[in-house]
Design an enzyme around this catalytic site. Structure first.
Site, short mmCIF file in Angstrom:
data_model
loop_
_atom_site.label_atom_id
_atom_site.label_comp_id
_atom_site.label_asym_id
_atom_site.label_seq_id
_atom_site.Cartn_x
_atom_site.Cartn_y
_atom_site.Cartn_z
N ASP A 34 -58.93 -34.12 -24.82
CA ASP A 34 -58.86 -32.65 -25.11
C ASP A 34 -57.88 -31.42 -24.32
O ASP A 34 -57.90 -30.36 -23.69
CB ASP A 34 -59.55 -31.75 -25.14
CG ASP A 34 -60.77 -31.70 -23.79
OD1 ASP A 34 -60.41 -33.09 -23.26
OD2 ASP A 34 -61.69 -31.97 -24.18
N HIS A 238 -30.97 -42.75 -18.23
CA HIS A 238 -32.72 -42.01 -17.87
C HIS A 238 -33.71 -42.58 -17.20
O HIS A 238 -34.76 -42.36 -18.13
CB HIS A 238 -32.71 -41.89 -18.88
CG HIS A 238 -31.50 -40.63 -19.42
ND1 HIS A 238 -31.27 -39.99 -20.53
CD2 HIS A 238 -30.78 -40.24 -18.77
CE1 HIS A 238 -30.47 -39.29 -20.51
NE2 HIS A 238 -30.27 -38.89 -19.99
N ASP A 255 -31.52 -37.68 -9.58
CA ASP A 255 -30.89 -36.61 -11.03
C ASP A 255 -32.32 -36.04 -11.02
O ASP A 255 -33.37 -36.37 -11.96
CB ASP A 255 -30.28 -37.64 -12.44
CG ASP A 255 -30.27 -36.81 -12.89
OD1 ASP A 255 -30.40 -35.45 -12.76
OD2 ASP A 255 -29.61 -37.25 -14.51
N ASP A 266 -29.31 -29.03 -12.65
CA ASP A 266 -29.32 -30.07 -12.92
C ASP A 266 -28.59 -30.74 -11.78
O ASP A 266 -26.98 -30.55 -12.38
CB ASP A 266 -28.87 -30.25 -14.12
CG ASP A 266 -28.48 -31.67 -14.34
OD1 ASP A 266 -29.22 -33.05 -13.92
OD2 ASP A 266 -28.27 -31.79 -16.30
N HIS A 345 -21.10 -42.91 -20.16
CA HIS A 345 -21.71 -41.08 -20.56
C HIS A 345 -20.87 -40.48 -20.60
O HIS A 345 -19.53 -40.86 -19.93
CB HIS A 345 -22.53 -40.84 -20.07
CG HIS A 345 -22.60 -40.83 -18.09
ND1 HIS A 345 -22.10 -39.57 -17.78
CD2 HIS A 345 -23.29 -41.71 -17.34
CE1 HIS A 345 -22.18 -40.02 -16.43
NE2 HIS A 345 -22.89 -41.21 -16.19
N HIS A 349 -22.43 -31.61 -19.75
CA HIS A 349 -22.65 -31.01 -20.48
C HIS A 349 -22.86 -29.30 -20.27
O HIS A 349 -23.32 -28.83 -18.99
CB HIS A 349 -24.20 -31.57 -21.30
CG HIS A 349 -25.41 -31.36 -20.03
ND1 HIS A 349 -26.24 -30.75 -19.61
CD2 HIS A 349 -24.91 -32.64 -19.45
CE1 HIS A 349 -26.58 -31.57 -18.03
NE2 HIS A 349 -26.24 -32.50 -18.10
N HIS A 356 -30.28 -29.75 -21.48
CA HIS A 356 -28.53 -30.12 -21.92
C HIS A 356 -28.79 -28.78 -22.98
O HIS A 356 -29.60 -28.93 -24.20
CB HIS A 356 -29.32 -31.45 -23.00
CG HIS A 356 -29.18 -33.09 -22.18
ND1 HIS A 356 -29.76 -33.68 -22.32
CD2 HIS A 356 -28.54 -32.57 -20.55
CE1 HIS A 356 -29.58 -34.56 -21.71
NE2 HIS A 356 -29.09 -33.53 -20.57
N GLU A 379 -20.81 -34.72 -14.00
CA GLU A 379 -21.63 -35.31 -13.00
C GLU A 379 -20.73 -36.93 -13.79
O GLU A 379 -21.85 -38.15 -14.78
CB GLU A 379 -22.56 -35.29 -13.74
CG GLU A 379 -22.86 -35.24 -15.86
CD GLU A 379 -24.69 -35.30 -15.70
OE1 GLU A 379 -24.71 -36.24 -15.86
OE2 GLU A 379 -24.60 -34.59 -16.57
N TYR A 383 -21.66 -47.23 -12.63
CA TYR A 383 -23.11 -48.48 -12.91
C TYR A 383 -22.67 -49.80 -12.62
O TYR A 383 -22.49 -50.39 -13.54
CB TYR A 383 -23.92 -48.30 -14.12
CG TYR A 383 -23.86 -46.13 -13.83
CD1 TYR A 383 -24.49 -45.83 -13.30
CD2 TYR A 383 -23.34 -45.70 -14.45
CE1 TYR A 383 -24.81 -44.07 -13.39
CE2 TYR A 383 -22.98 -44.31 -14.60
CZ TYR A 383 -24.35 -43.19 -14.13
OH TYR A 383 -24.13 -41.53 -13.47
N ARG A 400 -24.46 -41.98 -9.57
CA ARG A 400 -23.92 -40.34 -10.81
C ARG A 400 -23.46 -38.47 -8.92
O ARG A 400 -24.52 -39.06 -8.37
CB ARG A 400 -24.83 -40.48 -11.35
CG ARG A 400 -24.33 -39.23 -12.11
CD ARG A 400 -25.36 -38.99 -13.51
NE ARG A 400 -27.27 -38.93 -13.93
CZ ARG A 400 -27.61 -40.25 -13.75
NH1 ARG A 400 -26.93 -41.25 -14.27
NH2 ARG A 400 -28.33 -39.86 -13.79
N GLU A 402 -23.50 -35.21 -9.60
CA GLU A 402 -23.52 -34.02 -10.22
C GLU A 402 -24.17 -33.52 -9.83
O GLU A 402 -24.15 -32.45 -9.05
CB GLU A 402 -24.46 -34.57 -11.89
CG GLU A 402 -25.44 -33.02 -12.64
CD GLU A 402 -26.19 -33.41 -13.46
OE1 GLU A 402 -28.17 -34.50 -13.14
OE2 GLU A 402 -26.21 -33.34 -14.40
N1 GLY Z 1 -30.71 -35.54 -15.95
C1 GLY Z 1 -30.12 -35.08 -17.33
C2 GLY Z 1 -28.73 -35.44 -17.26
O1 GLY Z 1 -28.05 -35.28 -15.75
O2 GLY Z 1 -28.17 -35.50 -18.20
MN MN Z 2 -28.80 -34.91 -14.33
MN MN Z 3 -26.43 -32.94 -16.86
#
Ligand code: GLY
Ligand code: MN
Ligand code: MN
Length: 434
Positions: A34, A238, A255, A266, A345, A349, A356, A379, A383, A400, A402
């Protein structure tokens, strides 16, 4: 008129004659038994209402040139409010939030057939909310059953998100202020993480440092689950387990972004756990950084993200060839997508109320071009996992970098520029806090 009222007016102005649009609020989600997850409002509903309670629904009605915004929300309830907290109720919804009328949410299904009778178009988020789909199908079938009494059903059903998400894609001045704040708070969290990081910490302890700073600066929630990934974990795009140990000699990839008044930051940064890049780490890091900086320099109206990505891929492939991590001929490697072993990737975005964020990106053949007022992330990453077929010195490195970037009339503005990203700046910051 409030920001939210003017957005409702903007949506209404794009609706068909004799139409009605339905926007459901979010509902609370059970985490266990609950207890619930912290409530997060549906972004579309929030964008049009600024109302943060669950179990509500906004109706926008355009009937014979007469426009109305009706809210259905939870009723005032003394006992529920003592146990669970304040509810706005109906009369304050009208006086404080500017709706034309407000009714109890339980009455929605009763009111809808009358409201829809005689209208020709119904807008709703089609197939996104099974409970809403079911309720609307009951309402429509009730109207169909009343055909002999002269009741009519809409003949057009349109996904209201096609209009709304186009509005959400281009950010207003007010939204840019909030996105800048989200980026600045996120940046402060990343800086604190760089300052507090040391070998032997657990990833979740470093996560706590950055989220501590978010909360101290007024951001109660993260925009998404923070990724704090040491060494090889940085190669899981992720990764959110965050329960590994941060080891001397490894990089850590963070990230993470704060959510501020609904808007997302982000940011990704990658830095050495011990404060000093090794020679191999520095080579790969500099390649990602150069690629990121040149990608940001290409952001301006009229350019497509997919083309910025193509240039980033060329730059990364050239760099990987130079380091001997890839072998062969650039064009062929790109054609064969050989780079996807190391960069799998996209370049970025849209960013807004959702990390996103919504909005049409077009197709690979006909990509949507950037416009002033859009906010995007840039970004790139590399890797190289333990199983990669490369020299050992390159392995277990995930990088990465970003940033959050506002497209302006003439170019771009980096909203997250406060966090250092050059090797020298990162090492200096980490040195000064040891
Ligand atoms: N944190 C998710 C991305 O960078 O798209
Ligand atoms: Mn990110
Ligand atoms: Mn991102």
């Amino acid at each position: 008129m409030s920001v939210f009222q003017s957005r409702r007016a903007q949506f209404l102005a794009q609706m068909d004659d004799n139409s009605l649009a339905v926007f459901p609020a979010g509902s609370e989600k059970i985490r266990s038994n609950d207890t619930e997850y912290p409530f997060r409002q549906n972004s579309d509903f929030y964008y049009l209402t600024g109302f943060n309670e669950p179990d509500a629904c906004l109706l926008l009605i355009n009937k014979k040139g007469n426009q109305q915004a009706l809210l259905f929300n939870r009723k005032k309830d003394k006992s529920a409010e003592i146990w669970h907290g304040y509810r706005l109720g109906q009369s304050a919804a009208v006086s404080e939030l500017g709706f034309d009328a407000a009714y109890q949410i339980e009455e929605l299904q009763k009111h809808l057939p009358q409201l829809l009778d005689g209208l020709s178009t119904l807008y709703f988020p089609i197939f996104q909310d099974p409970a809403l789909d079911k309720m609307l199908s009951n309402v429509i079938n009730e109207l169909r059953a009343g055909r002999r009494k002269g009741q009519t059903t809409p003949s057009r059903y349109i996904d209201n998100l096609s209009i709304l998400h186009e509005m959400r894609l281009i950010k207003s001045e007010e939204e840019i202020v909030l996105l800048s704040e989200a980026a600045e708070i996120s940046a402060a969290g990343h800086i604190r993480a760089m300052q507090e990081c040391h070998a032997g910490m657990w990833e979740y302890q470093l996560q706590a440092e950055l989220e501590h700073e978010f909360a101290q600066q007024g951001a109660r929630h993260t925009a998404y689950n923070s990724i704090v990934a040491g060494g090889e974990n940085g190669c899981i795009l992720h990764y959110t387990e965050n329960r590994g140990k941060l080891r001397d000699g490894d990089l850590v990839l963070i990230d993470a972004g704060a959510e501020y008044q609904g808007y997302a930051g982000d940011i990704s940064r990658t830095f050495p756990v011990n404060g000093v890049f090794s020679a191999a780490q520095a080579k790969l890091y500099q390649l990602v950084l150069d690629t990121q900086i040149s990608a940001i320099s290409q952001v301006k109206p009229g350019v497509a993200l997919i083309d910025i990505n193509k240039n980033a891929i060329k730059q990364l492939v050239d760099g990987l060839l130079e380091l001997g991590i890839l072998q062969g001929e650039r064009e062929q490697l790109i054609k064969d997508e050989a780079y996807k072993d190391f960069y799998m990737h996209g370049i970025g975005h849209y960013l807004g109320l959702d990390v996103h964020d919504v909005g049409d990106s077009g197709t690979p053949e006909h990509p949507r071009l950037l416009q002033a007022g859009m906010v995007v992330t840039i970004e790139p990453g590399l890797y190289i996992s333990a199983s990669a077929n490369v020299e050992d010195r390159w392995k277990k490195i995930g990088i990465r970098i970003e940033d959050d970037v506002l497209v302006t009339e003439f170019g771009a503005e980096v909203l997250s520029a406060d966090v250092p990203k050059s090797i020298n700046e990162i090492e200096a910051l980490m040195r000064s806090s040891r």
